[in-house]
Design a protein around this motif. Sequence first.
Motif, PDB file in Angstrom:
ATOM      1  N   THR A   1       0.824  -1.204   0.000  1.00  0.00           N
ATOM      2  CA  THR A   1       0.000   0.000   0.000  1.00  0.00           C
ATOM      3  C   THR A   1       0.858   1.253   0.000  1.00  0.00           C
ATOM      4  OG1 THR A   1      -1.840   1.142   1.111  1.00  0.00           O
ATOM      5  CG2 THR A   1      -0.173   0.101   2.525  1.00  0.00           C
ATOM      6  N   ASN A   2       0.305   2.328  -0.524  1.00  0.00           N
ATOM      7  CA  ASN A   2       0.942   3.640  -0.426  1.00  0.00           C
ATOM      8  C   ASN A   2       0.146   4.540   0.509  1.00  0.00           C
ATOM      9  OD1 ASN A   2      -1.271   3.928  -2.211  1.00  0.00           O
ATOM     10  ND2 ASN A   2      -0.326   5.729  -3.171  1.00  0.00           N
ATOM     11  N   SER A   3      -0.673   3.926   1.363  1.00  0.00           N
ATOM     12  CA  SER A   3      -1.515   4.671   2.293  1.00  0.00           C
ATOM     13  C   SER A   3      -1.004   4.531   3.721  1.00  0.00           C
ATOM     14  CB  SER A   3      -2.961   4.161   2.219  1.00  0.00           C
ATOM     15  OG  SER A   3      -3.719   4.647   3.311  1.00  0.00           O
ATOM     16  N   VAL A   4      -0.697   5.639   4.329  1.00  0.00           N
ATOM     17  CA  VAL A   4      -0.271   5.637   5.729  1.00  0.00           C
ATOM     18  C   VAL A   4      -1.381   5.087   6.620  1.00  0.00           C
ATOM     19  CG1 VAL A   4       0.443   7.093   7.664  1.00  0.00           C
ATOM     20  CG2 VAL A   4       1.261   7.599   5.350  1.00  0.00           C
TER      21      VAL A   4
ATOM     22  N   ALA B   1      -1.809   1.197   6.152  1.00  0.00           N
ATOM     23  CA  ALA B   1      -0.701   0.492   6.793  1.00  0.00           C
ATOM     24  C   ALA B   1      -0.863   0.472   8.306  1.00  0.00           C
ATOM     25  CB  ALA B   1       0.628   1.135   6.413  1.00  0.00           C
ATOM     26  N   ASP B   2      -1.382   1.570   8.859  1.00  0.00           N
ATOM     27  CA  ASP B   2      -1.570   1.647  10.307  1.00  0.00           C
ATOM     28  C   ASP B   2      -2.600   0.634  10.796  1.00  0.00           C
ATOM     29  OD1 ASP B   2      -1.087   3.090  12.875  1.00  0.00           O
ATOM     30  OD2 ASP B   2      -3.219   3.534  12.693  1.00  0.00           O
TER      31      ASP B   2
ATOM     32  N   LEU C   1       4.835  -0.860   2.948  1.00  0.00           N
ATOM     33  CA  LEU C   1       4.414   0.529   2.775  1.00  0.00           C
ATOM     34  C   LEU C   1       5.442   1.232   1.902  1.00  0.00           C
ATOM     35  CD1 LEU C   1       2.613   2.988   3.458  1.00  0.00           C
ATOM     36  CD2 LEU C   1       4.019   3.331   5.506  1.00  0.00           C
TER      37      LEU C   1
END
Length: 267
Positions: free
Chosen positions: A122-125, A128-129, A143
């Motif tokens: 994913t490229n989403s913070v 990923a959290d 990430l």
Amino acid sequence: MLAQQRQQAILERVRRTGGVRVAELVRDLGVSDMTIRRDLEVLAERGLVEKVHGGATVTGTGSTEEPGFAAKSVRQQAEKEAIARRAAQLVRPGSSVALSAGTTTWTLAHHLVDVAELTVITNSVQVADVFHRGGRPDQTVVLVGGVRTPSDALVGPVAVAAVRSLNVDTLMLGVHGMSTRAGFTTPNLLEAETNREFVAAAQQLVVLADHTKWGTIGISTIAALEEAHVVISDAGLPEEARAELAEHVGDLVVVAPSADAALEAAQ
């Protein structure tokens, strides 16, 4: 606090964060749910905010308008939950899945934290959290790096280079808009570039888009409608949109939000 002062405080928060929830304003301002809803109505009538289920967001409809994560998180919550539940059924244990940035994919992430031996890129913070908090040892989460956008996506040359080197089974793609002419679009040029690399890296493209995305056109196209193997939307999707999508995409899946989810979203 006088009504005018309270409404100014609400407006400043909307402009600062991109969106607010009624429940948060009730808690922070110490007034009733009805009072907050009246304040939002006043602000909406003046064209200063846009009312949505459970809160309000900034106004604007331009092709380069990019709402922040907080603003998008209060929109179509019940629809996104139903879409995410259906999308999760397409993910097999032991597979690799890419999740683009967005609140629908973030909702999906909560349904994937229990999938065994899953590899997530994913490229989403925010996405990923979710997996980081899940802490499942048999899952691998990648990430990609990059420059952070208002929607908490990591984009740019670093992200593009990372994604370009990967191959994934399925891409779960959230979009800003979709139309017959422009395809699946985003208001962020760099995010479009990164998402196009995700599309190229995936064997299967699954687009997650609630009904409000139909007819909305961002400045940059990610993919044509024909490139989607599956599009998952909700029952609010107009009949003409269903006909267009059914003609162009591999499979159109329309889900109905549950009554409980819709009630929770409205609160």
